[in-house]
Design a protein around this motif. Sequence first.
Motif, mmCIF file in Angstrom:
data_model
loop_
_atom_site.group_PDB
_atom_site.id
_atom_site.type_symbol
_atom_site.label_atom_id
_atom_site.label_comp_id
_atom_site.label_asym_id
_atom_site.label_seq_id
_atom_site.Cartn_x
_atom_site.Cartn_y
_atom_site.Cartn_z
ATOM 1 N N VAL A 54 0.863 -1.184 0.000
ATOM 2 C CA VAL A 54 0.000 0.000 0.000
ATOM 3 C C VAL A 54 0.897 1.231 0.000
ATOM 4 N N ILE A 67 -5.086 -2.632 6.742
ATOM 5 C CA ILE A 67 -4.160 -2.025 5.788
ATOM 6 C C ILE A 67 -2.746 -2.402 6.197
ATOM 7 N N SER A 118 -0.287 4.490 -0.865
ATOM 8 C CA SER A 118 -0.995 5.680 -0.390
ATOM 9 C C SER A 118 -2.130 5.201 0.502
ATOM 10 N N PRO A 119 -2.268 5.781 1.689
ATOM 11 C CA PRO A 119 -3.243 5.291 2.667
ATOM 12 C C PRO A 119 -4.676 5.578 2.248
ATOM 13 N N VAL A 120 -5.593 4.951 2.967
ATOM 14 C CA VAL A 120 -7.012 5.205 2.716
ATOM 15 C C VAL A 120 -7.315 6.675 2.991
ATOM 16 N N VAL A 146 -9.420 0.625 7.946
ATOM 17 C CA VAL A 146 -8.477 1.317 8.828
ATOM 18 C C VAL A 146 -8.720 0.937 10.281
ATOM 19 N N ASP A 150 -7.649 -2.489 11.239
ATOM 20 C CA ASP A 150 -6.221 -2.725 10.967
ATOM 21 C C ASP A 150 -6.015 -3.721 9.823
ATOM 22 N N GLU A 196 1.467 -2.978 6.281
ATOM 23 C CA GLU A 196 2.668 -2.182 6.057
ATOM 24 C C GLU A 196 3.692 -3.042 5.331
ATOM 25 N N LEU A 218 -7.428 4.313 -2.084
ATOM 26 C CA LEU A 218 -6.060 3.980 -1.722
ATOM 27 C C LEU A 218 -5.346 3.440 -2.945
#
Length: 254
Positions: free
Chosen positions: A106, A164, A108-110, A159, A162, A166, A132
Amino acid sequence: MTVSELPDGADLPNYRRLALLLAEEIQAGKYGPNTPLPTDTQLMLTYDLGRQTVRRAFQELVADGLVYRVRGKGTYPATRPTKGRAVRSTGSVEALEQWEGTEMEVISPVALQRNTEVAERLELSGPVVARLTVRRWVEGEPFALTEIFLPPEIGNRLVSEDKIPEGRVVGTIVASVGAMAGPVASADETVTAIAVPDALAESLHTTAGRPALRVERVFRNSAGTPLEISVTVHASERYEHRLSIHRAGSHRIG
């Protein structure tokens, strides 16, 4: 500093001779993913060339798909087709949810944004959608970049719960969406041939203007309600799509 001579090239102009020399060095493996080619200034000093000559040589290499340029960082060899190549054989929602042999990142975040057109396609009552961006990797090389659009409540749940990740991980966003708001029952797919946009070339480690595939999918639940719209751009030199096609009513024997 000692000035070197370009290899003989009959009546070839200097920019072409330099491009051929650099192409040979690239093919010989002199430069790798983390080893940039010499800078414009270094080449000017090494071969006693003008800046426009060096720039035109790099333009040739970019046009030939041999290098890509990263602003502020340098020029790197483009990914060879034998590495970071993905072959997809899809025919089920499960295959789309798993995307085996790849990793997602990912990048670009939501975020919530106003997009009336997408909101209407998601059959939302208001103009706000969640968005996103995901980059997908194969064998350490990026080969696809996906913009994902979701109803705001699903984006917020991703979000808050949790979902999403890393870094680079196995899996897909649509699998998480289906688990919390689905299950996903169907997908409408549209494939279009495009040129790699300038804004995506660096992220895909390719050259702007090269051929690419744009794959848009609308994922729906069993009631036909849209859960996600994804727009994926594939670098064509690292992507194949295979599908077995049979005559209606035929059956395999054996």
